[in-house]
Design a protein around this motif. Structure first.
Motif, short mmCIF file in Angstrom:
data_model
loop_
_atom_site.label_atom_id
_atom_site.label_comp_id
_atom_site.label_asym_id
_atom_site.label_seq_id
_atom_site.Cartn_x
_atom_site.Cartn_y
_atom_site.Cartn_z
N THR A 145 8.38 10.93 0.19
CA THR A 145 7.11 11.60 1.12
C THR A 145 7.58 12.27 2.17
OG1 THR A 145 7.10 9.29 1.96
CG2 THR A 145 5.71 9.47 0.01
N GLN A 146 9.00 12.47 2.47
CA GLN A 146 9.31 12.85 3.65
C GLN A 146 8.61 14.38 3.59
OE1 GLN A 146 10.71 11.28 6.44
NE2 GLN A 146 10.27 13.16 7.34
N HIS A 147 8.89 15.13 2.51
CA HIS A 147 8.24 16.62 2.76
C HIS A 147 6.87 16.47 2.93
CE1 HIS A 147 7.45 20.72 1.47
NE2 HIS A 147 6.62 20.25 0.49
N PHE A 148 6.12 15.73 2.29
CA PHE A 148 4.51 15.41 2.50
C PHE A 148 4.24 15.43 4.20
CE2 PHE A 148 4.24 13.87 -1.78
CZ PHE A 148 4.06 15.24 -2.45
N LEU A 149 5.05 14.24 4.73
CA LEU A 149 4.76 13.88 6.07
C LEU A 149 5.19 15.25 7.04
CD1 LEU A 149 6.19 10.49 6.06
CD2 LEU A 149 3.70 11.14 6.03
N SER A 150 6.18 16.01 6.59
CA SER A 150 6.77 17.03 7.57
C SER A 150 5.73 18.15 7.67
CB SER A 150 8.13 17.64 6.97
OG SER A 150 7.96 18.15 5.88
N ILE A 151 4.85 18.26 6.70
CA ILE A 151 4.08 19.82 6.59
C ILE A 151 2.27 19.16 6.73
CG2 ILE A 151 5.47 20.84 5.06
CD1 ILE A 151 3.89 20.44 2.93
N HIS A 152 2.30 18.08 6.69
CA HIS A 152 0.82 17.36 6.65
C HIS A 152 0.67 16.31 7.79
CE1 HIS A 152 -0.40 19.78 3.14
NE2 HIS A 152 0.64 19.41 2.46
N SER A 153 0.06 16.78 9.00
CA SER A 153 0.07 15.79 9.98
C SER A 153 -1.21 14.72 9.79
CB SER A 153 0.01 16.89 11.29
OG SER A 153 -1.18 17.50 11.02
N GLY A 154 -1.95 14.89 8.93
CA GLY A 154 -3.30 14.29 8.67
C GLY A 154 -2.84 12.89 7.88
N ILE A 155 -1.81 12.65 7.13
CA ILE A 155 -1.44 11.62 6.63
C ILE A 155 -1.32 10.25 7.43
CG2 ILE A 155 0.18 10.53 4.78
CD1 ILE A 155 1.25 13.14 4.18
N LEU A 156 -2.15 9.38 7.22
CA LEU A 156 -2.29 8.09 7.92
C LEU A 156 -1.61 6.96 7.21
CD1 LEU A 156 -5.94 8.06 9.25
CD2 LEU A 156 -3.90 8.73 10.38
N THR A 157 -1.59 6.96 5.78
CA THR A 157 -1.05 6.13 4.94
C THR A 157 -0.91 6.73 3.46
OG1 THR A 157 -2.21 4.07 5.97
CG2 THR A 157 -1.03 3.80 3.96
N LEU A 158 0.45 6.37 2.93
CA LEU A 158 0.77 6.85 1.48
C LEU A 158 1.50 5.71 1.12
CD1 LEU A 158 1.91 10.61 1.48
CD2 LEU A 158 -0.10 9.67 0.12
N GLY A 159 0.85 5.10 -0.23
CA GLY A 159 1.65 3.69 -0.64
C GLY A 159 1.29 3.53 -1.95
N TRP A 160 1.98 2.45 -2.28
CA TRP A 160 1.80 1.82 -3.68
C TRP A 160 1.04 0.42 -3.64
CZ3 TRP A 160 1.47 1.64 -8.75
CH2 TRP A 160 1.81 0.47 -9.37
N LEU A 161 0.19 0.28 -4.27
CA LEU A 161 -0.59 -1.11 -4.42
C LEU A 161 -0.16 -2.01 -5.50
CD1 LEU A 161 -4.17 0.01 -3.59
CD2 LEU A 161 -2.79 -1.25 -1.87
N LYS A 162 0.39 -3.03 -5.38
CA LYS A 162 0.87 -3.77 -6.38
C LYS A 162 -0.04 -5.19 -6.58
CE LYS A 162 4.98 -6.48 -8.01
NZ LYS A 162 6.33 -6.80 -7.89
N PRO A 163 -0.47 -5.53 -7.69
CA PRO A 163 -1.38 -6.59 -8.13
C PRO A 163 -0.41 -7.98 -7.87
CG PRO A 163 -0.98 -5.48 -10.04
CD PRO A 163 -0.64 -4.53 -8.81
N VAL A 164 -0.79 -8.73 -7.15
CA VAL A 164 -0.23 -9.91 -6.93
C VAL A 164 -0.93 -11.22 -7.37
CG1 VAL A 164 1.37 -11.47 -5.33
CG2 VAL A 164 1.51 -9.02 -5.42
N SER A 165 -0.67 -12.03 -8.24
CA SER A 165 -1.47 -13.26 -8.45
C SER A 165 -0.98 -14.40 -7.29
CB SER A 165 -1.26 -13.79 -9.76
OG SER A 165 0.21 -14.19 -9.99
N ALA A 166 -2.14 -15.38 -7.22
CA ALA A 166 -1.85 -16.26 -6.06
C ALA A 166 -0.54 -17.15 -6.67
CB ALA A 166 -3.08 -17.37 -6.40
N ARG A 167 -0.09 -17.25 -7.96
CA ARG A 167 1.00 -17.98 -8.38
C ARG A 167 2.28 -16.98 -7.70
NH1 ARG A 167 4.15 -17.31 -12.82
NH2 ARG A 167 2.43 -16.11 -13.66
N GLU A 168 2.24 -15.80 -7.74
CA GLU A 168 3.15 -14.93 -7.73
C GLU A 168 3.37 -14.74 -6.04
OE1 GLU A 168 3.08 -12.01 -11.41
OE2 GLU A 168 1.96 -11.39 -9.94
N ARG A 169 2.62 -15.11 -5.17
CA ARG A 169 2.42 -14.84 -3.95
C ARG A 169 3.49 -15.30 -2.99
NH1 ARG A 169 -2.09 -16.07 0.55
NH2 ARG A 169 -1.14 -15.20 2.52
#
Length: 596
Positions: free
Chosen positions: A118-142
């Motif tokens: 994501t470094q390339h995106f961050l270097s040319i786009h100042s409007g990025i607040l968050t870029l990320g990956w959402l992972k599902p986590v169960s209560a047992r896996e927490r």
């Protein structure tokens, strides 16, 4: 009638002349002072009258022209801003798509990998607040998930949730969590998107539809509220996900992008001349007054976020939709009055006061009209080039004529499928960036071969490449062209293997027969092929040998007089039964007649 003066009598101030037949006398007073002045000023009067008439006509024409040009300029300004803004939005949600492809390319993605990618995106786009990956986590896996994150350097890590007052609150116990797991913005790692009502709804919508979804209502802790959130779900490739229920079961997570609306608007305005237009960005899906997201005032050249309702309800002249994934925002424009003190356009006023400069005004009109025409033509050429990058020219021409359905039957065409052997194993040894760069280099070389041999590239799927000869414009040498390209593809792959020190081999399958070709889809459409000949060509590739070019009997009949083959014999082909196949080796040397 032939007239002739018989005699002329001068009587004081009257000149008399009688016609030759003596039947009439013409008497004109020649030295009356009033008539002399009128006679003298006739050219002046005619010039004045014509000048005034032309000035009025020119004023009316110039007034209409000025109003029309103003409308055209305003429309062009609104179109330019809308196009630029839409392009910016597209750039931002393409980041989510790119991250998704990056994540699917490797199962071993880590936080450092995300930050590097994501470094390339961050270097040319100042409007990025968050870029990320959402992972599902169960209560047992927490517990184990939080422990793993703590081991990776996030001390005292806990999944936290949305709270309207406090910045971070440890997530309450519930059955499932969807924390941001990887992101270059480490302050958002651990935030459970489903803890926010809007985030939960957005996540469920993405998971159930399998499509990009967006909202302007989501509040991420520590980030500005005037933001745009885009979500793209990911599924396990080895599990079906074509229904809501199977998508729920195959869901493996989602890519998230949160962007600053103010920054997107500000960067979209750079380089654009919008001196007499104000505009408002709104979200029609929201109730009043929350639907008004931003206001731009050209007098102060400022962007106001969350404006009041009255500021965005002026005399609107243009409204353009902005598509953001599955949502549609609206850009509404209104003009700042620019009339002169007389209530007419300035150009018309100048034309009225300068009637004798009508010719110059018309010349200026022509020059400016040509200038605008040239700009429109330039933009049309850009659009034409973009369309030709997607579709063959004959198909693009038909599409521009608003032809609703484009589908053609071809009695004979030659289809080639190619697959790079060992590329999947290579992807486990090198980074995703290197993998994509290498694949792009190989396929770019193949694209050049399609241009060389006058063939039509259809598509690429992973490390597979599909090309066809004999359409959309039929030709007689389609089988020869495909054969020549296949042989040269082998040479290209051998060169890449030597260059990178990797044992690359290519497996190629070719078949000749009738096909149906056409354009499918209304968005991101594609020119594709269907028919048994296409399936057979695919089977020739999948049942072929690494480093070999396997052709069907129909293709062999077209090529046997010009090319060298090795008979592979009868093989069992999935879905086809037993088929006689041949391996293309080389082109036969042409015999030259000796001249004595």
């Amino acid at each position: 009638m032939n007239l002739e003066f018989r005699d002329t009598v001068l009587m004081g101030s009257v000149s008399c002349a009688r016609l030759i037949n003596g039947s009439a006398w013409l008497m004109i007073k020649t030295d009356t002072p009033l008539l002399s002045k009128i006679h003298r000023y006739i050219p002046v009067g005619l010039t004045l009258a014509v000048g005034i008439g032309l000035s009025i006509a020119a004023t009316v024409t110039a007034g209409k022209w000025a109003n029309n040009q103003t409308r055209l300029q305003l429309q062009q300004q609104t179109d330019n801003l809308t196009t630029t803004f839409q392009r910016k939005i597209d750039e931002y949600y393409y980041m989510v798509v790119s991250l998704s492809a990056f994540h699917e390319a490797s199962d071993q993605v880590q936080q450092d990998d995300y930050e590097a990618f994501t470094q390339h995106f961050l270097s040319i786009h100042s409007g990025i607040l968050t870029l990320g990956w959402l992972k599902p986590v169960s209560a047992r896996e927490r517990p184990s998930y939080e422990a793993q994150m703590a081991e990776k350097g996030f001390a005292n890590f806990s999944i936290y949730e949305y709270h309207p007052v406090k910045k971070q609150v440890i997530a309450k116990a519930r059955s499932d969590y969807f924390p941001i797991t990887f992101s270059p913005q480490q302050d958002v790692i651990g935030f459970d998107l489903a803890s926010h009502p809007v985030g939960k709804s957005l996540l469920e919508k993405a998971r159930m539809t399998g499509q990009l979804v967006a909202t302007s209502k989501l509040k991420i802790p520590g980030k500005p509220s005037d933001s745009l959130t885009i979500l793209l779900p990911l599924y396990h490739n080895d599990m079906p996900h074509n229904t809501p229920e199977t998508r729920r079961q195959a869901f493996r997570g989602a890519m998230i992008g949160v962007y600053s609306l103010e920054e997107i608007i500000t960067t979209s305005l750079k380089g654009l001349q919008i001196d007499t237009l104000n505009f408002c960005l709104s979200d029609p899906s929201l109730p009043y007054p929350e639907r008004y997201l931003a206001l731009y005032q050209s007098q102060t050249k400022t962007v106001e976020m969350k404006p009041d309702r009255s500021s965005c309800r002026n005399h609107l002249i243009y409204t353009h939709p902005i598509q953001v994934a599955d949502q549609q925002l609206s850009l509404s424009f209104w003009e700042i009055p620019q009339d002169s003190g007389f209530g007419i356009p300035p150009l018309a006023e100048v034309t009225l006061l300068s009637g004798l400069l009508l010719t110059g005004t018309l010349v200026m009109y022509i020059v400016r009209s040509l200038h605008y025409t040239a700009e429109i033509e330039a933009e049309r050429e850009k659009s034409e080039l973009l369309l030709l990058n997607i579709l063959p020219k004959p198909i693009a021409d038909r599409l521009k004529q608003n032809q609703q359905t484009i589908a053609d039957s071809f009695t004979e065409a030659t289809v080639l499928f190619a697959d790079i052997v060992g590329f999947t194993q290579l992807s486990q040894r090198i980074s995703a960036t290197e993998l994509v760069k290498l694949l792009n280099e190989i396929f770019s070389a193949f694209d050049q071969l399609t241009e060389t041999y006058g063939l039509e590239k259809i598509k690429t799927i992973g490390d597979a490449y599909m090309v066809v000869g004999g359409l959309p414009t039929p030709c007689d040498n389609h089988a020869d062209a495909i054969a020549d390209m296949a042989l040269e593809m082998q040479q290209q792959v051998a060169q890449f293997s030597a260059k990178y020190g990797e044992p690359f081999k290519i497996r190629i399958g070719i078949n000749t027969g009738p096909v149906v070709a056409g354009v499918i889809g209304t968005k991101k459409f594609i020119y594709d092929l269907w028919g048994d000949a296409v399936n057979t060509a695919s089977r020739m590739e999948s049942h072929g040998v690494p480093g070999g070019i396997q052709v069907s009997a129909s293709t062999y009949q077209h090529l046997r007089d010009k090319y060298q083959f090795e008979e592979r014999g009868t093989i069992q082909v999935k879905g086809k039964g037993e088929m006689m196949t041949y391996l293309l080796k080389n082109r036969k040397e042409e015999k030259k007649d000796s001249v004595e």
